[in-house]
Design a protein around this motif. Structure first.
Motif, PDB file in Angstrom:
ATOM      1  N   MET B   1       0.841  -1.190   0.000  1.00 37.92           N
ATOM      2  CA  MET B   1       0.000   0.000   0.000  1.00 37.92           C
ATOM      3  C   MET B   1       0.868   1.228   0.000  1.00 37.92           C
ATOM      4  N   LYS B   2       0.408   2.246  -0.698  1.00 36.87           N
ATOM      5  CA  LYS B   2       1.196   3.476  -0.771  1.00 36.87           C
ATOM      6  C   LYS B   2       1.298   4.125   0.597  1.00 36.87           C
ATOM      7  N   LYS B   3       2.501   4.640   0.893  1.00 33.90           N
ATOM      8  CA  LYS B   3       2.658   5.376   2.140  1.00 33.90           C
ATOM      9  C   LYS B   3       2.199   6.808   1.923  1.00 33.90           C
ATOM     10  N   SER B   4       1.674   7.396   2.964  1.00 35.06           N
ATOM     11  CA  SER B   4       1.107   8.729   2.830  1.00 35.06           C
ATOM     12  C   SER B   4       1.923   9.766   3.602  1.00 35.06           C
ATOM     13  N   ILE B   5       2.261  10.869   2.893  1.00 36.95           N
ATOM     14  CA  ILE B   5       3.066  11.929   3.535  1.00 36.95           C
ATOM     15  C   ILE B   5       2.297  13.237   3.568  1.00 36.95           C
ATOM     16  N   LEU B   6       2.350  13.922   4.693  1.00 38.39           N
ATOM     17  CA  LEU B   6       1.720  15.238   4.811  1.00 38.39           C
ATOM     18  C   LEU B   6       2.808  16.299   4.725  1.00 38.39           C
ATOM     19  N   VAL B   7       2.688  17.183   3.729  1.00 34.95           N
ATOM     20  CA  VAL B   7       3.697  18.229   3.541  1.00 34.95           C
ATOM     21  C   VAL B   7       3.127  19.577   3.954  1.00 34.95           C
ATOM     22  N   PHE B  27       4.744   8.102  -3.498  1.00 32.17           N
ATOM     23  CA  PHE B  27       4.023   8.312  -2.242  1.00 32.17           C
ATOM     24  C   PHE B  27       2.689   8.994  -2.496  1.00 32.17           C
ATOM     25  N   ASP B  28       1.776   8.829  -1.560  1.00 33.95           N
ATOM     26  CA  ASP B  28       0.536   9.584  -1.599  1.00 33.95           C
ATOM     27  C   ASP B  28       0.790  10.845  -0.785  1.00 33.95           C
ATOM     28  N   VAL B  29       0.457  11.988  -1.374  1.00 30.55           N
ATOM     29  CA  VAL B  29       0.816  13.234  -0.697  1.00 30.55           C
ATOM     30  C   VAL B  29      -0.386  14.092  -0.347  1.00 30.55           C
ATOM     31  N   LYS B  30      -0.422  14.565   0.907  1.00 31.36           N
ATOM     32  CA  LYS B  30      -1.436  15.528   1.294  1.00 31.36           C
ATOM     33  C   LYS B  30      -0.692  16.819   1.628  1.00 31.36           C
ATOM     34  N   THR B  31      -1.305  17.953   1.319  1.00 29.34           N
ATOM     35  CA  THR B  31      -0.587  19.201   1.578  1.00 29.34           C
ATOM     36  C   THR B  31      -1.392  20.190   2.405  1.00 29.34           C
ATOM     37  N   ALA B  32      -0.641  21.059   3.080  1.00 25.00           N
ATOM     38  CA  ALA B  32      -1.280  22.140   3.846  1.00 25.00           C
ATOM     39  C   ALA B  32      -0.333  23.312   3.824  1.00 25.00           C
ATOM     40  N   CYS B  33      -0.859  24.526   3.850  1.00 21.77           N
ATOM     41  CA  CYS B  33       0.074  25.659   3.839  1.00 21.77           C
ATOM     42  C   CYS B  33       0.098  26.420   5.152  1.00 21.77           C
ATOM     43  N   ASN B  34      -0.560  25.893   6.155  1.00 23.63           N
ATOM     44  CA  ASN B  34      -0.364  26.475   7.485  1.00 23.63           C
ATOM     45  C   ASN B  34      -0.751  25.467   8.555  1.00 23.63           C
ATOM     46  N   GLY B  35      -0.476  25.827   9.796  1.00 25.78           N
ATOM     47  CA  GLY B  35      -0.689  24.912  10.908  1.00 25.78           C
ATOM     48  C   GLY B  35      -2.119  24.456  11.076  1.00 25.78           C
ATOM     49  N   ASN B  45      -7.456  12.338   9.152  1.00 24.80           N
ATOM     50  CA  ASN B  45      -6.762  11.192   8.553  1.00 24.80           C
ATOM     51  C   ASN B  45      -5.749  10.555   9.485  1.00 24.80           C
ATOM     52  N   LYS B  46      -6.087  10.557  10.751  1.00 23.84           N
ATOM     53  CA  LYS B  46      -5.113  10.121  11.761  1.00 23.84           C
ATOM     54  C   LYS B  46      -4.362   8.852  11.401  1.00 23.84           C
ATOM     55  N   GLU B  47      -5.119   7.838  11.068  1.00 24.70           N
ATOM     56  CA  GLU B  47      -4.468   6.540  10.858  1.00 24.70           C
ATOM     57  C   GLU B  47      -3.646   6.503   9.594  1.00 24.70           C
ATOM     58  N   LYS B  48      -4.033   7.377   8.662  1.00 25.33           N
ATOM     59  CA  LYS B  48      -3.474   7.162   7.324  1.00 25.33           C
ATOM     60  C   LYS B  48      -2.180   7.925   7.029  1.00 25.33           C
ATOM     61  N   ILE B  49      -1.769   8.847   7.863  1.00 25.67           N
ATOM     62  CA  ILE B  49      -0.555   9.608   7.559  1.00 25.67           C
ATOM     63  C   ILE B  49       0.649   8.897   8.150  1.00 25.67           C
ATOM     64  N   ASP B  50       1.653   8.669   7.300  1.00 29.27           N
ATOM     65  CA  ASP B  50       2.835   7.934   7.760  1.00 29.27           C
ATOM     66  C   ASP B  50       4.017   8.825   8.082  1.00 29.27           C
ATOM     67  N   LEU B  51       4.009  10.035   7.510  1.00 29.59           N
ATOM     68  CA  LEU B  51       5.152  10.926   7.735  1.00 29.59           C
ATOM     69  C   LEU B  51       4.726  12.376   7.544  1.00 29.59           C
ATOM     70  N   ILE B  52       5.321  13.251   8.323  1.00 30.93           N
ATOM     71  CA  ILE B  52       5.044  14.676   8.150  1.00 30.93           C
ATOM     72  C   ILE B  52       6.340  15.390   7.782  1.00 30.93           C
ATOM     73  N   VAL B  53       6.255  16.236   6.764  1.00 31.88           N
ATOM     74  CA  VAL B  53       7.406  17.084   6.442  1.00 31.88           C
ATOM     75  C   VAL B  53       6.935  18.511   6.646  1.00 31.88           C
ATOM     76  N   ILE B  54       7.602  19.216   7.540  1.00 34.43           N
ATOM     77  CA  ILE B  54       7.074  20.535   7.902  1.00 34.43           C
ATOM     78  C   ILE B  54       8.151  21.622   7.970  1.00 34.43           C
ATOM     79  N   ASP B  55       7.765  22.800   7.540  1.00 32.99           N
ATOM     80  CA  ASP B  55       8.660  23.945   7.585  1.00 32.99           C
ATOM     81  C   ASP B  55       8.660  24.524   8.995  1.00 32.99           C
ATOM     82  N   GLU B  56       9.844  24.809   9.512  1.00 30.12           N
ATOM     83  CA  GLU B  56       9.935  25.275  10.900  1.00 30.12           C
ATOM     84  C   GLU B  56       9.332  26.652  11.104  1.00 30.12           C
ATOM     85  N   LYS B  57       9.587  27.549  10.142  1.00 29.17           N
ATOM     86  CA  LYS B  57       9.171  28.933  10.360  1.00 29.17           C
ATOM     87  C   LYS B  57       7.992  29.301   9.481  1.00 29.17           C
TER      88      LYS B  57
END
Lengths: 405, 120
Positions: B1-7, B27-35, B45-57
């Motif tokens: 199954m594809k892994k899902s990443i939140l950017v 990868f399956d990608v979900k995106t957001a532009c703020n917190g 999507n609690k169960e489905k996100i496998d990794l988060i990549v996030i900008d610090e600032k």
């Protein structure tokens, strides 16, 4: 006197006497009153003199009174304190028009009755006012003419040591600068990421032929070069409190030479090390010292474009560990030597000129020293002195503790 | 199954690049532009996100602030941090253990992929 008048005089005479007595009384009273007034005036005068003397003597601002020729007549305690001296005789040589580094323009202003104000640096070792130098106190000088009825009869110098204030202002400025640089770095790094990201994505595309791929690789390379510059810039702005711990400086030297090994080889530079055995630990900040030695090493490499040799020597010298990094490069002239630590001074085409100024500050903050000696055509030696980490033993536990200098 | 990443990054061009790249890599990608947006997505999507990549600032919630908040959602998703200005060392120190890895921008996408492969 007439006998006849004698009788008349007795009653009239008595009245006259009484009158005279009253006059004398009145005179006496007025004399007493006058004397009291004079005493009051004297008291008031003494009090006034005392007040002014207190003001003068106890003012936290140093005050010196000079005559028209600039000879020093009188000073207060605070004046002596600015110079770290104890008595008037020690400062009586101070000449207003020569020792305070007043500009000709300012002298003119003074003679015209204007007040002059400027900052000067006082070098305690040389006991002179001088231009910016290490170990100098910054003194605010306010010089004003003293008037008596529209005529200038002398000059007054007021001075205040503002070294502390300046240090605080300086560190505030650095903090603000750091903040600004951090924000700007962010603004540069994001677009850089977009450029490099797109270039990398394009490289993945099957449509890219070799020529295009080459261009894209160049773009990528340059992006990361730019990133390096920004990182270094951020590094410079972060100077401030240096946390030092006891450490082995040889480890850092080994690390740097290890990293540059390939570079040395490619530039045909041989490396010699002469490290004293049982060299003591020094008080240092690892990252900062790495930066310093890396900078020095890079400068050496750049000075030897045709190859040469670098020798690193480390010995214990009094309460320091002394590291000499000598190269056989082109060397630096007296003129360049004098400027090597100036911010923004560089002999390189692409240099930012911040490297050596920062290194100097870092080593100074470590409580050490950094200087260059050089001869054109023969080579250059960079010398770093770092304070030895002293050991004291704690009697009770028998533990040894390292403390800094 | 594809892994899902939140950017998560407030710069849309960067989100775009990361999304494109990660999708290419499978990868399956979900995106957001703020917190806030990110929080929303996470909750749904609690169960489905496998990794988060996030900008610090980011304006609004900073990356590290966001991290502390997601702990309340009872999620244990590995997080990779990206920073544009703050020293990588400092970010790591400020958030001991919260970030699996911190990169400083600009980053080599290939390096990012290497790190992600190790985590997932």
């Amino acid at each position: 006197m007439d006998k006849g008048k004698k009788k008349k005089r007795s009653t009239a005479g008595m009245k006259e006497d009484v009158g005279k007595m009253r006059e004398q009384d009145a005179l006496l009273e007025s004399l007493i009153k006058k004397e009291r007034e004079v005493m009051h005036m004297e008291d008031a005068l003494v009090e006034s003199m005392r007040r002014f003397r207190d003001l003068f003597e106890q003012s936290p601002i140093g005050v010196g009174i000079h005559d028209l020729k600039g000879e020093l007549l009188m000073v207060n305690r605070s004046y002596l304190e600015v110079f770290g001296l104890k008595s008037f005789s020690a400062v009586r040589q101070h000449k207003l028009f020569s020792d305070f580094k007043i500009s000709a323009k300012d002298i003119e202003q003074l003679e015209r009755g204007k007040i002059v104000q400027y900052e000067a640096l006082y070098d305690r070792d040389k006991a002179v006012f001088t231009i910016l130098k290490e170990g100098a106190s910054c003194v605010l000088l306010i010089i004003s003419p003293i008037f008596r009825e529209e005529e200038i009869i002398g000059y007054m110098v007021q001075m205040q040591d503002i070294s502390e204030r300046k240090k605080v202002a300086e560190s505030q400025r650095l903090a603000q600068l750091g903040q600004l640089l951090s924000e700007m770095a962010h603004e540069v790094n994001n677009p850089l990421m977009v450029i490099s990201g797109r270039a990398e994505l394009a490289l993945l595309s099957k449509q890219a032929d070799d020529k295009v791929k080459e261009s894209l690789n160049v773009i990528l390379e340059q992006c990361f070069l730019a990133k390096d510059v920004v990182q270094r810039l951020l590094g410079y702005s972060r100077l401030g409190k240096v946390e030092t711990v006891p450490m082995d400086v040889v480890k850092i030297l080994d690390l740097i030479t290890g990293i540059l090994e390939h570079h040395f080889y490619m530039s045909k530079i041989t490396l010699k090390k002469n490290i004293s055995p049982r060299l003591p630990l020094v008080m240092g900040n690892e990252k900062q010292l790495q930066e310093v030695f890396m900078n020095i090493a890079r400068n050496s490499i750049e000075a030897m474009s045709e190859g040469g040799s670098v020798s690193i020597k480390a010995v214990e010298e009094k309460e320091f560990v002394r590291i000499d990094i000598r190269d056989t490069g082109e060397g630096m002239s007296q003129k360049v030597l004098g400027k090597v630590f100036e911010p923004f001074f560089t002999t390189k085409q692409n240099g930012t000129g911040l490297g050596m100024a920062v290194c100097y500050t870092i080593i100074k903050e470590h409580g050490g020293d950094l200087f260059y000696t050089s001869k054109v055509g023969e080579g250059t030696t960079a010398t770093v002195l770092l304070p030895v980490a002293r050991t004291i033993s704690v009697e009770e536990t028998g533990e040894k503790k390292h403390i800094g200098h | 199954m594809k892994k899902s990443i939140l950017v998560i990054d407030n710069e849309p061009k960067i989100v775009d690049i990361l999304e494109t790249f990660l999708k290419i890599k499978g990868f399956d990608v979900k995106t957001a532009c703020n917190g806030e947006m990110a929080f929303d997505i996470l909750r749904k999507n609690k169960e489905k996100i496998d990794l988060i990549v996030i900008d610090e600032k980011m304006p609004g919630i900073s990356g590290s602030c966001f991290l502390k908040n997601i702990r309340t959602l009872d999620v244990d998703i590995p997080v990779i941090g990206l920073t544009g200005s703050v020293n990588v060392e400092r970010v790591k120190n400020k958030n001991k253990g919260l970030y699996k890895h911190v990169f400083s921008k600009p980053i080599r996408l290939s390096e990012l992929f290497q790190v992600i492969s190790k985590i997932l």
